[in-house]
Design a protein around this motif. Sequence first.
Motif, PDB file in Angstrom:
ATOM      1  N   LEU A  87       0.806  -1.220   0.000  1.00 20.50           N
ATOM      2  CA  LEU A  87       0.000   0.000   0.000  1.00 20.50           C
ATOM      3  C   LEU A  87       0.840   1.271   0.000  1.00 20.50           C
ATOM      4  O   LEU A  87       0.297   2.375   0.013  1.00 20.50           O
ATOM      5  CB  LEU A  87      -0.931  -0.004   1.226  1.00 20.50           C
ATOM      6  N   GLU A  88       2.159   1.132  -0.031  1.00 26.26           N
ATOM      7  CA  GLU A  88       3.039   2.293  -0.039  1.00 26.26           C
ATOM      8  C   GLU A  88       2.887   3.059  -1.356  1.00 26.26           C
ATOM      9  O   GLU A  88       3.083   2.514  -2.438  1.00 26.26           O
ATOM     10  CB  GLU A  88       4.502   1.859   0.145  1.00 26.26           C
ATOM     11  N   GLY A  89       2.499   4.291  -1.258  1.00 30.54           N
ATOM     12  CA  GLY A  89       2.343   5.116  -2.458  1.00 30.54           C
ATOM     13  C   GLY A  89       1.255   4.628  -3.393  1.00 30.54           C
ATOM     14  O   GLY A  89       1.361   4.800  -4.610  1.00 30.54           O
ATOM     15  N   ILE A  90       0.202   4.024  -2.820  1.00 31.31           N
ATOM     16  CA  ILE A  90      -0.808   3.390  -3.675  1.00 31.31           C
ATOM     17  C   ILE A  90      -1.564   4.399  -4.525  1.00 31.31           C
ATOM     18  O   ILE A  90      -1.981   4.084  -5.649  1.00 31.31           O
ATOM     19  CB  ILE A  90      -1.790   2.545  -2.824  1.00 31.31           C
ATOM     20  N   GLU A  91      -1.731   5.644  -4.026  1.00 30.24           N
ATOM     21  CA  GLU A  91      -2.476   6.613  -4.841  1.00 30.24           C
ATOM     22  C   GLU A  91      -1.748   6.916  -6.140  1.00 30.24           C
ATOM     23  O   GLU A  91      -2.370   7.061  -7.189  1.00 30.24           O
ATOM     24  CB  GLU A  91      -2.727   7.904  -4.060  1.00 30.24           C
ATOM     25  N   GLY A  92      -0.445   6.984  -6.100  1.00 31.51           N
ATOM     26  CA  GLY A  92       0.318   7.224  -7.325  1.00 31.51           C
ATOM     27  C   GLY A  92       0.246   6.070  -8.300  1.00 31.51           C
ATOM     28  O   GLY A  92       0.502   6.242  -9.501  1.00 31.51           O
ATOM     29  N   ARG A  93      -0.098   4.884  -7.800  1.00 28.36           N
ATOM     30  CA  ARG A  93      -0.216   3.698  -8.656  1.00 28.36           C
ATOM     31  C   ARG A  93      -1.676   3.346  -8.946  1.00 28.36           C
ATOM     32  O   ARG A  93      -1.971   2.275  -9.466  1.00 28.36           O
ATOM     33  CB  ARG A  93       0.444   2.495  -7.979  1.00 28.36           C
ATOM     34  N   ALA A  94      -2.592   4.259  -8.616  1.00 29.83           N
ATOM     35  CA  ALA A  94      -4.018   3.913  -8.678  1.00 29.83           C
ATOM     36  C   ALA A  94      -4.483   3.585 -10.087  1.00 29.83           C
ATOM     37  O   ALA A  94      -5.332   2.709 -10.277  1.00 29.83           O
ATOM     38  CB  ALA A  94      -4.846   5.052  -8.100  1.00 29.83           C
ATOM     39  N   ARG A  95      -3.947   4.258 -11.078  1.00 35.92           N
ATOM     40  CA  ARG A  95      -4.371   3.960 -12.455  1.00 35.92           C
ATOM     41  C   ARG A  95      -3.953   2.550 -12.868  1.00 35.92           C
ATOM     42  O   ARG A  95      -4.732   1.818 -13.474  1.00 35.92           O
ATOM     43  CB  ARG A  95      -3.794   4.995 -13.422  1.00 35.92           C
ATOM     44  N   ARG A  96      -2.729   2.206 -12.570  1.00 40.08           N
ATOM     45  CA  ARG A  96      -2.252   0.864 -12.925  1.00 40.08           C
ATOM     46  C   ARG A  96      -3.062  -0.204 -12.195  1.00 40.08           C
ATOM     47  O   ARG A  96      -3.444  -1.227 -12.777  1.00 40.08           O
ATOM     48  CB  ARG A  96      -0.768   0.740 -12.575  1.00 40.08           C
TER      49      ARG A  96
END
Length: 544
Positions: free
Chosen positions: A476-485
């Motif tokens: 879940l680390e930095g999940i918002e930045g990976r939300a599209r993927r």
Amino acid sequence: MAASTHTVANQAPPLTGYDLFTADRALVEAVERHTDPALRDEVREELSGLGRTCGSAQVQEWGRLANDHPPRLHTHDRYGHRVDEVEFHPAWHRLLGKGVSAGLTAAWTRPAGHVRRAAAFLLWTQVEAGNCCPLSMTHAAVPALRTDPELAAVWEPRLTSTVYDRDLRPARLKAGALFGMGMTEKQGGSDVRANTTAARPLAEDGAYELTGHKWFCSAPMSDGFLVLAQAPGGLTCFLVPRVLEDGSRNVFLIQRLKDKLGNRSNASAEVEFDGTWARRVGAEGHGVRTIIGMVAATRLDCVLGSAGIMRQAVAQAVHHCTHREAFGGRLVDKPLMRNVLADLAVESEAATALALRLAAAYDDGGETERALLRLTVPAAKYWVTKRCAPVAVEAAECLGGNGYVEDSGMPRLVRESPLNSIWEGAGNIQALDVLRALRREPEALDAYLREVGEARGADHRLDGAIKNLLTDLADLEGIEGRARRLTERFATVLQGALLVRYAPPAVADAFCASRLGGEWGAAFGTLPTGLDTAAVVRRARPVD
């Protein structure tokens, strides 16, 4: 001289005079698997009738005319009175009347209503996408209105009617009605909590006076609108009727119509409220909660609309290449062109399978299915609508220079193709909504994993994709930045699971090898070797 030299040869005949429903094998199979056996014959006959209507030369010409003659705004009459009316070409009214009579606003009151309506919406989008907007808004308004039984009793029978009543009159005098929506404002966009439109309570219980604006108001010629405004208790949902009970016009000032890239037959307006009468829907401060059912339904329609555009683009491309000869043979028989067509067809079928699965969840209505929708609607809306534009562009390229000419109809599909990814919340909004569902509703992920788990063990590439998805969720680390993927993976894994379970092996194999297995390039036409692309293309062919 010109007549003796101008010989037309090696041109594909017009794709017309056919049944769009029965010609779409993926759609037929999806409808049948999600429809009670006792209803299948009835539903098939109904959709086949609509498919023949969609494929007729006359209705296709209506679509062209509606697009070529966009609406015109008349703010005042000849005497200087403010009228705020939108004038449409007769073809628009013919199309809208056909759409209403086909039940595109009646899903909530019919058995298997959402599946049959979803299939019909997918078909109708292929004729002319602009008129689908008021049909979608009207359909989607029902769950919001049901939060107020008194309002629902007045409006729901008219919204679900199969009668197109275009005259502006009080609701009690209407045989059928259409609804629009006004949520966004110029300073806020998707951030509706930044709305500044003010709602002042009146003496009458539940009545308010609105002052403010809406930067985008869908279908401004409608009989009523659901809008968001700031009441004393916070952001609240309101019903704004176009005509008041005494027959007078409500204050609904149309400032201008938007000049849009596509969707040109449909009016999108900027409107002002200045002492506009409105009725509260739901409790004060619960505006987003009240209107969220409408938003979810319109997002599913974005998926369906994109699936319809993709299907029509693929049908046109396959049809052209079946009849066009080059370099000593038919284009459809050339290995590289067949790879392109098969790649496009796989994308289209995956979109159709996913869209109809979500419609079936609406029909079921159970707790697990509602949880599944909470996660998969934004994921599907994100992914399917984003795939629409590259599919339309690549399909147009299959026609060569012919596909760049307006007469082919392909430019209209290309201009329409980005729309659904922008409306009802653009890509980032959908990805963030997926994260919100994961954090707040663990039952949504449980329902999703249960659904894709039905296909585990059937394809090693699908199994690997499910494993990778679970790995993503564990970090879940930095999940918002990976939300599209992450959102993309939710959508493609579910598409793969559905195709493995239900599609022919050639289609499922092509999807899993490319979208899940990693053997795929950035452009269409890069399917790996060893796939039965000929079978995939034959399945996508609209007419034999």
